[in-house]
Motif scaffolding. Structure first.
Motif, mmCIF file in Angstrom:
data_model
loop_
_atom_site.group_PDB
_atom_site.id
_atom_site.type_symbol
_atom_site.label_atom_id
_atom_site.label_comp_id
_atom_site.label_asym_id
_atom_site.label_seq_id
_atom_site.Cartn_x
_atom_site.Cartn_y
_atom_site.Cartn_z
ATOM 1 N N ARG A 22 67.024 -55.512 -59.345
ATOM 2 C CA ARG A 22 65.773 -56.265 -59.291
ATOM 3 C C ARG A 22 64.572 -55.333 -59.434
ATOM 4 N NH1 ARG A 22 65.532 -59.243 -53.896
ATOM 5 N NH2 ARG A 22 66.772 -57.477 -53.159
ATOM 6 N N PRO A 23 63.562 -55.743 -60.198
ATOM 7 C CA PRO A 23 62.361 -54.903 -60.332
ATOM 8 C C PRO A 23 61.701 -54.674 -58.979
ATOM 9 C CG PRO A 23 62.364 -56.691 -61.941
ATOM 10 C CD PRO A 23 63.479 -56.979 -60.994
ATOM 11 N N ARG A 24 61.054 -53.530 -58.854
ATOM 12 C CA ARG A 24 60.307 -53.218 -57.633
ATOM 13 C C ARG A 24 58.837 -53.551 -57.849
ATOM 14 N NH1 ARG A 24 63.374 -49.086 -54.295
ATOM 15 N NH2 ARG A 24 65.275 -48.691 -55.482
ATOM 16 N N VAL A 25 58.262 -54.198 -56.846
ATOM 17 C CA VAL A 25 56.859 -54.605 -56.901
ATOM 18 C C VAL A 25 56.200 -54.227 -55.587
ATOM 19 C CG1 VAL A 25 55.272 -56.560 -57.084
ATOM 20 C CG2 VAL A 25 57.369 -56.541 -58.446
ATOM 21 N N VAL A 26 54.997 -53.656 -55.683
ATOM 22 C CA VAL A 26 54.201 -53.373 -54.487
ATOM 23 C C VAL A 26 53.016 -54.331 -54.482
ATOM 24 C CG1 VAL A 26 52.730 -51.688 -53.305
ATOM 25 C CG2 VAL A 26 54.898 -50.964 -54.338
ATOM 26 N N ALA A 27 52.813 -55.001 -53.356
ATOM 27 C CA ALA A 27 51.673 -55.900 -53.194
ATOM 28 C C ALA A 27 50.686 -55.292 -52.207
ATOM 29 C CB ALA A 27 52.128 -57.269 -52.705
ATOM 30 N N GLY A 65 51.005 -46.751 -61.978
ATOM 31 C CA GLY A 65 51.056 -48.195 -61.817
ATOM 32 C C GLY A 65 50.061 -48.944 -62.674
ATOM 33 N N GLU A 66 50.286 -50.248 -62.761
ATOM 34 C CA GLU A 66 49.351 -51.169 -63.397
ATOM 35 C C GLU A 66 49.088 -52.299 -62.410
ATOM 36 O OE1 GLU A 66 50.221 -52.334 -67.442
ATOM 37 O OE2 GLU A 66 51.521 -50.587 -67.738
ATOM 38 N N ILE A 67 47.851 -52.783 -62.379
ATOM 39 C CA ILE A 67 47.437 -53.742 -61.368
ATOM 40 C C ILE A 67 47.400 -55.159 -61.935
ATOM 41 C CG2 ILE A 67 45.471 -54.455 -59.931
ATOM 42 C CD1 ILE A 67 44.879 -51.427 -59.575
ATOM 43 N N LYS A 72 57.161 -56.886 -68.143
ATOM 44 C CA LYS A 72 56.657 -55.967 -69.176
ATOM 45 C C LYS A 72 56.247 -54.618 -68.590
ATOM 46 C CE LYS A 72 55.066 -59.635 -72.270
ATOM 47 N NZ LYS A 72 53.895 -60.374 -72.817
ATOM 48 N N ILE A 73 55.608 -54.633 -67.427
ATOM 49 C CA ILE A 73 55.182 -53.382 -66.789
ATOM 50 C C ILE A 73 56.402 -52.566 -66.382
ATOM 51 C CG2 ILE A 73 54.018 -52.427 -64.750
ATOM 52 C CD1 ILE A 73 52.106 -54.885 -64.925
ATOM 53 N N THR A 74 57.412 -53.237 -65.843
ATOM 54 C CA THR A 74 58.646 -52.554 -65.455
ATOM 55 C C THR A 74 59.335 -51.953 -66.675
ATOM 56 O OG1 THR A 74 58.933 -54.067 -63.576
ATOM 57 C CG2 THR A 74 60.863 -52.841 -64.296
ATOM 58 N N ALA A 75 59.337 -52.689 -67.792
ATOM 59 C CA ALA A 75 59.958 -52.182 -69.025
ATOM 60 C C ALA A 75 59.257 -50.926 -69.525
ATOM 61 C CB ALA A 75 59.938 -53.272 -70.098
ATOM 62 N N ARG A 76 57.944 -50.808 -69.217
ATOM 63 C CA ARG A 76 57.200 -49.586 -69.594
ATOM 64 C C ARG A 76 57.436 -48.463 -68.598
ATOM 65 N NH1 ARG A 76 53.155 -53.517 -71.327
ATOM 66 N NH2 ARG A 76 52.041 -53.540 -69.322
ATOM 67 N N LYS A 77 58.291 -48.731 -67.597
ATOM 68 C CA LYS A 77 58.592 -47.772 -66.525
ATOM 69 C C LYS A 77 57.343 -47.440 -65.712
ATOM 70 C CE LYS A 77 62.673 -45.869 -68.791
ATOM 71 N NZ LYS A 77 63.488 -46.917 -68.150
ATOM 72 N N HIS A 78 56.482 -48.438 -65.580
ATOM 73 C CA HIS A 78 55.324 -48.339 -64.700
ATOM 74 C C HIS A 78 55.578 -49.209 -63.465
ATOM 75 C CE1 HIS A 78 52.351 -47.121 -68.141
ATOM 76 N NE2 HIS A 78 53.347 -46.271 -67.985
ATOM 77 N N LEU A 79 54.771 -49.004 -62.438
ATOM 78 C CA LEU A 79 54.926 -49.750 -61.193
ATOM 79 C C LEU A 79 53.972 -50.937 -61.160
ATOM 80 C CD1 LEU A 79 56.086 -50.024 -58.300
ATOM 81 C CD2 LEU A 79 54.197 -48.547 -57.539
ATOM 82 N N PRO A 80 54.481 -52.171 -61.040
ATOM 83 C CA PRO A 80 53.588 -53.334 -60.898
ATOM 84 C C PRO A 80 52.978 -53.367 -59.492
ATOM 85 C CG PRO A 80 55.794 -53.974 -61.676
ATOM 86 C CD PRO A 80 55.891 -52.589 -61.143
ATOM 87 N N LEU A 81 51.654 -53.439 -59.427
ATOM 88 C CA LEU A 81 50.923 -53.551 -58.169
ATOM 89 C C LEU A 81 50.193 -54.890 -58.174
ATOM 90 C CD1 LEU A 81 49.579 -49.940 -58.306
ATOM 91 C CD2 LEU A 81 50.764 -50.799 -56.297
#
Length: 314
Positions: free
Chosen positions: A7-12, A34-36, A92-101
């Protein structure tokens, strides 16, 4: 690899207004590539920046911000719209290997996304809704809220008595389907959330300090030109229906109508914002897995950075 690890990791980052969510989220995005994703229901609208405390380009510091400043004020936007768009962005952010915030003060947006709430096609009846709106005007919102408490006490406990759209929506659903909103929400959640998530919530241990920060923010908004935005909303209140109900704008309507002074309206806005902050705190405190950061007791950025690092290594 098991499903949990896939499962993708997401920080809120959530919490009440004026606690520094923007600066913390930008610091985390810089530290963890990350991307916000904006999770504030008013910051989605163009032309409304000061009154919504939207992050300026300078405050964004070059970090990608999504679902921010992209809709005209007359266009409605729902939590279902947000979850659909944000879910696509997380992928999409996870696919770019960035962290979704996922960052903002609209708790319903954040928890609906993290819990994977699905939204069935909305069942509505304009006739029923109009009748309920007329009843609210004639009898006052308290009468409708009391009816909701009798029908669905579990959902009523989550809704502020003055949140007329949500009260009416729940009553409309019950009249149409004999189904309680609490039951619909429960059945819409999957057994396992779609993401591995860390939810960080900012606040002040000293409530007086939080209120002082809110008062300072309102004074800064006035100095930065919120009146021009409020007047735009006031002149277009029949078209900008969401904004016309938003804290930050409607409090100034009596000033434009010549009914109150600017000082009286500003004091009213401070009070309304403090009350909103209380509701935000209540919402996020109901999220049992939220981690609270007290900005008046600790270095919130350092602690958040340590928590995110551990979360990503787990």
């Amino acid at each position: 690899m098991d499903a949990l690890c896939e499962r993708p990791r997401v920080v809120a980052v959530g919490g009440p207004t004026a606690t520094g969510k923007t600066s913390l989220s930008v610091a985390l995005a810089k530290a963890f590539d990350g991307e916000i994703i904006n999770a504030d229901s008013m910051q989605i609208y163009r032309e409304l920046s000061v009154g919504t405390a939207k992050a300026t380009p300078e405050e964004q510091q070059g970090i990608p911000h999504h679902l921010l400043d992209f809709l005209p004020p007359e266009q409605p936007y729902s939590v279902a719209d947000f979850v659909s768009a944000a879910s696509d962005l997380v992928e999409k952010i996870t696919a770019r290997k960035h962290l979704p915030l996922v960052v903002g003060g609209t708790g319903l947006y954040i928890t609906s996304l993290l819990n994977g709430v699905s939204f069935a096609p909305e069942q509505n009846d304009p006739v029923i809704r109009q009748r309920l709106q007329q009843e609210a005007q004639a009898q006052g919102p308290e009468a409708l809220y009391a009816r909701l408490q009798a029908i669905d006490p579990a959902y009523a406990g989550k809704v502020h008595p003055n949140n007329q759209p949500r009260v009416i929506r729940a009553l409309e659903l019950y009249e149409l389907t004999c189904r309680k909103m609490s039951e619909q929400q429960q059945s819409s959640r999957p057994a396992q959330p779609p993401y591995r998530s860390l939810c960080l919530c900012l606040t002040c241990r000293d409530r007086a300090l939080l209120y002082k920060r809110i008062d300072q923010r309102v004074d800064q908004m006035v100095a930065s030109g919120v009146l021009a935005e409020a007047e735009l909303v006031w002149k277009n209140k029949d078209r900008y229906r969401t904004a016309a109900q938003a804290i930050g704008y409607k409090e100034f309507f009596p000033y434009f109508a010549g009914e109150q002074t600017l000082a009286e309206c500003t004091a009213r806005l401070k009070q309304a914002t403090r009350q909103y902050a209380k509701r935000q705190l209540t919402w996020f405190r109901h999220q049992n897995d939220a981690v609270w950061l007290y900005i008046d007791e600790e270095d919130a950025v350092k602690r958040a950075t340590d928590l995110v690092h551990a979360f990503l290594q787990d």
